[in-house]
Design a protein around this motif. Structure first.
Motif, PDB file in Angstrom:
ATOM      1  N   SER A  28       0.783  -1.360  -0.045  1.00 25.80           N
ATOM      2  CA  SER A  28       0.045   0.025  -0.213  1.00 25.80           C
ATOM      3  C   SER A  28       0.797   0.904   0.025  1.00 25.80           C
ATOM      4  O   SER A  28       1.330   2.291   0.879  1.00 25.80           O
ATOM      5  CB  SER A  28      -0.331  -0.210   0.942  1.00 25.80           C
ATOM      6  N   VAL A  29       1.382   1.489  -1.053  1.00 29.65           N
ATOM      7  CA  VAL A  29       2.692   2.462  -1.078  1.00 29.65           C
ATOM      8  C   VAL A  29       1.936   3.463  -1.891  1.00 29.65           C
ATOM      9  O   VAL A  29       0.841   3.574  -3.218  1.00 29.65           O
ATOM     10  CB  VAL A  29       3.432   2.346  -2.517  1.00 29.65           C
ATOM     11  N   ALA A  30       1.191   4.522  -1.764  1.00 26.92           N
ATOM     12  CA  ALA A  30       0.339   5.283  -1.543  1.00 26.92           C
ATOM     13  C   ALA A  30       1.128   5.904  -2.482  1.00 26.92           C
ATOM     14  O   ALA A  30       1.384   7.523  -2.266  1.00 26.92           O
ATOM     15  CB  ALA A  30      -0.128   6.500  -0.389  1.00 26.92           C
ATOM     16  N   ASP A  31       1.894   5.686  -3.915  1.00 25.69           N
ATOM     17  CA  ASP A  31       2.652   6.285  -4.895  1.00 25.69           C
ATOM     18  C   ASP A  31       2.132   5.606  -6.476  1.00 25.69           C
ATOM     19  O   ASP A  31       2.568   5.009  -6.640  1.00 25.69           O
ATOM     20  CB  ASP A  31       4.266   6.845  -4.684  1.00 25.69           C
ATOM     21  N   PRO A  32       1.112   6.180  -7.791  1.00 31.54           N
ATOM     22  CA  PRO A  32       0.295   5.784  -8.279  1.00 31.54           C
ATOM     23  C   PRO A  32       1.973   5.358  -9.686  1.00 31.54           C
ATOM     24  O   PRO A  32       1.735   4.856 -10.725  1.00 31.54           O
ATOM     25  CB  PRO A  32      -0.697   6.611  -8.756  1.00 31.54           C
ATOM     26  N   PRO A  37      -3.174   2.283  -7.171  1.00 31.61           N
ATOM     27  CA  PRO A  37      -3.559   2.352  -6.398  1.00 31.61           C
ATOM     28  C   PRO A  37      -4.615   1.762  -5.478  1.00 31.61           C
ATOM     29  O   PRO A  37      -5.094   1.758  -4.198  1.00 31.61           O
ATOM     30  CB  PRO A  37      -4.260   4.095  -6.873  1.00 31.61           C
ATOM     31  N   GLU A  38      -4.809   0.306  -6.352  1.00 27.36           N
ATOM     32  CA  GLU A  38      -5.897  -0.338  -5.789  1.00 27.36           C
ATOM     33  C   GLU A  38      -5.569  -1.118  -4.357  1.00 27.36           C
ATOM     34  O   GLU A  38      -6.290  -1.984  -3.648  1.00 27.36           O
ATOM     35  CB  GLU A  38      -5.946  -1.561  -6.453  1.00 27.36           C
ATOM     36  N   ALA A  43      -6.350  -1.745   1.282  1.00 23.77           N
ATOM     37  CA  ALA A  43      -5.451  -1.994   2.961  1.00 23.77           C
ATOM     38  C   ALA A  43      -6.493  -1.388   3.636  1.00 23.77           C
ATOM     39  O   ALA A  43      -6.757  -2.239   4.688  1.00 23.77           O
ATOM     40  CB  ALA A  43      -3.712  -1.248   2.552  1.00 23.77           C
ATOM     41  N   ALA A  44      -7.112  -0.249   3.069  1.00 26.59           N
ATOM     42  CA  ALA A  44      -8.104   0.483   3.631  1.00 26.59           C
ATOM     43  C   ALA A  44      -9.593  -0.454   3.541  1.00 26.59           C
ATOM     44  O   ALA A  44      -9.720  -0.458   4.869  1.00 26.59           O
ATOM     45  CB  ALA A  44      -8.394   1.946   2.527  1.00 26.59           C
ATOM     46  N   GLU A  45     -10.180  -1.813   3.198  1.00 30.91           N
ATOM     47  CA  GLU A  45     -10.781  -2.019   3.605  1.00 30.91           C
ATOM     48  C   GLU A  45     -10.453  -3.581   4.168  1.00 30.91           C
ATOM     49  O   GLU A  45     -11.261  -3.905   4.927  1.00 30.91           O
ATOM     50  CB  GLU A  45     -11.437  -2.797   1.539  1.00 30.91           C
ATOM     51  N   TRP A  46      -9.330  -3.681   4.368  1.00 32.06           N
ATOM     52  CA  TRP A  46      -8.906  -4.791   5.337  1.00 32.06           C
ATOM     53  C   TRP A  46      -8.556  -4.423   6.704  1.00 32.06           C
ATOM     54  O   TRP A  46      -9.758  -4.632   8.038  1.00 32.06           O
ATOM     55  CB  TRP A  46      -7.431  -5.119   5.056  1.00 32.06           C
ATOM     56  N   CYS A  88      -3.669   6.446  13.045  1.00 28.79           N
ATOM     57  CA  CYS A  88      -2.330   6.023  12.775  1.00 28.79           C
ATOM     58  C   CYS A  88      -3.535   5.281  11.102  1.00 28.79           C
ATOM     59  O   CYS A  88      -3.670   5.808  10.802  1.00 28.79           O
ATOM     60  CB  CYS A  88      -2.780   3.727  12.885  1.00 28.79           C
ATOM     61  N   HIS A  89      -1.411   4.952  10.340  1.00 28.01           N
ATOM     62  CA  HIS A  89      -2.165   4.931   8.360  1.00 28.01           C
ATOM     63  C   HIS A  89      -1.362   3.760   8.258  1.00 28.01           C
ATOM     64  O   HIS A  89      -0.690   2.665   8.583  1.00 28.01           O
ATOM     65  CB  HIS A  89      -0.769   5.852   8.657  1.00 28.01           C
ATOM     66  N   TYR A  90      -1.978   3.447   6.941  1.00 29.09           N
ATOM     67  CA  TYR A  90      -2.248   1.997   6.076  1.00 29.09           C
ATOM     68  C   TYR A  90      -1.058   2.368   4.921  1.00 29.09           C
ATOM     69  O   TYR A  90      -0.565   1.023   4.299  1.00 29.09           O
ATOM     70  CB  TYR A  90      -3.160   0.794   6.354  1.00 29.09           C
ATOM     71  N   ASP A  91      -1.134   3.128   4.528  1.00 31.41           N
ATOM     72  CA  ASP A  91       0.435   3.882   3.843  1.00 31.41           C
ATOM     73  C   ASP A  91       1.618   3.421   4.122  1.00 31.41           C
ATOM     74  O   ASP A  91       1.996   4.044   5.286  1.00 31.41           O
ATOM     75  CB  ASP A  91      -0.531   5.423   2.454  1.00 31.41           C
TER      76      ASP A  91
END
Length: 448
Positions: A28-32, A37-38, A43-46, A88-91
């Motif tokens: 889940s690296v937030a860099d397309p 991005p999926e 990760a967000a849905e998890w 917290c953050h998931y990325d």
């Protein structure tokens, strides 16, 4: 009750390891530009499913202004009880040089008593810490809960920071657990009470209309790169400490210190290389401005010509300690660079970001409850730590919720090597900090 809670958490550790393995496996690296991005959405849905399973209500994804998704949820408080926000953050950071990893970065690996993987500590370990604490409490959660798990913290695009102010009512809480830091060392219970802000500028130096042959013109022709080097060198004193005209660079740190030998090891300083600056390591790291040249544009070594450079530029970062205004520090940096330009070269300094430092107020009931919980788990009082990094969201939260107590804590410690290859987590710290969190929620409930 403490022994019972400790036993529950110990029994939950295999589940915690399995959870973390599932999360780490999602890149889940937030860099397309680098990763699809999926994977961030996966990760967000998890995360949303996991917190729904532990009893939070209406856990859902909210798109923030930068296009990332924050996981939002809540649990109503018992009558008269306070509310705690869990953050917290998931990325995660990209793995960088995968060849430098001893084991695959997106595969949780148990080795040498630690769990290795990208995001194992920063910050998926803190997600699992929250889940483990809540599972240990079961139905007996004595406070209200708000949940915010963001998806672009590592990219610094500020989506959640923009989302919070118009949604202040639904996110309001009495205490905010910002779980994106950790202990000073394994076994040393710690809360981070200060963060440095950061400002950046790009300085461009122009000396000639174009690059000129160094054999025909070198000597009297002004060298833009040499001028830039002089300007950048003027930002440090003879010991290598930051020196910027108009900026106080002599602050001192009063919290827990940072042993120099341990710092050298944590920072990977080569044998025989001296640390820069003067004063204690903690002074230099948490109480004083610190300048870094992040990058330079100039001819590369490979392919360079025998020419005097006409133009050179650099991106410069300045970390700003609490008590120093970020904009004023940026102004001082700009003025210093402009004044330091030699030989009348043309200088342009472009202001970029300016994030303010943060200092927590530690005198409220939430901090007292946390200190009690840490004493019970670790057998020693809570230590106060500074952090050289910046979390801009903290200033947003402090502004939007001025009456709330903001606490920075978590499972990270220096050996985790966050943002570097071979990031890892000490499972004992995950166990103990989940225990601390569960006890904190109980103790804080009794402050009303």
């Amino acid at each position: 009750m403490t022994d019972e809670l400790s036993l529950r958490i110990t029994e939950l550790m295999p589940r915690a390891q399995a959870d973390l393995a599932e999360l780490v496996a999602i890149p889940s690296v937030a860099d397309p530009r680098q990763y699809p991005p999926e994977k961030c959405r996966e990760a967000a849905e998890w995360v949303a499913a996991a917190f729904t399973e532990v009893g939070l209500r209406d856990v859902h994804l909210e798109e923030t202004p930068d296009g990332s998704h924050a996981v939002i949820g809540h649990r109503p408080p018992p009558p008269g009880a306070p509310t705690v926000l869990l953050y917290c953050h998931y990325d995660v950071q990209p793995p960088l040089d995968e060849a430098a990893w001893t084991s695959p970065p997106f595969e949780l690996t148990d080795r040498d008593g630690r769990w290795f993987g990208r995001g194992a500590a920063d910050c998926k370990g803190n997600i699992v810490m929250h889940l483990t604490a809540l599972r240990a409490l079961g139905d007996d959660v004595p406070v209200g809960l708000k949940l915010v798990v963001e998806g672009s913290e590592e990219q610094g695009t500020g989506g959640l920071g923009e989302y919070v102010p118009p949604h202040a009512g639904e996110l309001h809480a009495d205490a905010l657990l910002i779980c994106d830091t950790g202990n000073a060392a394994v076994g040393v219970p710690t809360v981070t009470t200060s963060l440095r802000g950061v400002v950046t500028v790009v300085v461009t130096v122009r000396a000639l209309k174009g690059d000129m042959h160094s054999g025909m013109f070198g000597g009297p022709a002004p060298d833009a790169l040499a001028a830039l080097i002089r300007m950048l060198d003027s930002l440090r004193d003879a010991d290598g400490g930051t020196r910027i005209d108009g900026l106080d660079c002599a602050g001192t740190w009063s919290g827990v210190g940072y042993d120099e030998a341990r710092f050298r090891s944590d920072a990977g300083v080569l044998d025989g290389v001296r640390l820069t600056g003067s004063g204690t390591v903690a002074d230099r790291l948490w109480a004083r401005p610190a300048v870094t040249v992040l990058g330079i544009d100039c001819p590369p070594v490979v392919g360079s010509a025998a020419a005097v450079p006409a133009v050179a530029r650099a991106r410069v970062s300045l970390r700003v300690p609490p008590g120093t205004d970020a904009r004023a520090a940026q102004d001082a940096l700009v003025a210093h660079l402009e004044a330091a330009a030699p030989w009348g070269v043309r200088t342009e300094v472009e202001r970029q970001s300016a994030g303010s430092p943060f200092r927590a107020d530690t005198g409220g009931p939430a901090y007292a409850a946390l200190d009690r919980a840490m004493r019970e788990v670790y057998g020693k009082p809570m230590s106060l730590l500074g952090q050289g990094g910046s979390i801009p969201l903290c200033n947003v939260l402090a502004t939007v919720f001025p009456e709330a107590e903001l606490i920075l804590m978590g499972v990270e410690e220096p050996r985790c090597l966050i943002h570097a290859p071979n990031e890892s987590l000490d499972p004992g710290e995950l166990r103990d900090m989940a225990h601390v969190e569960a006890l904190f929620l109980r103790h804080f409930a009794n402050t009303r």
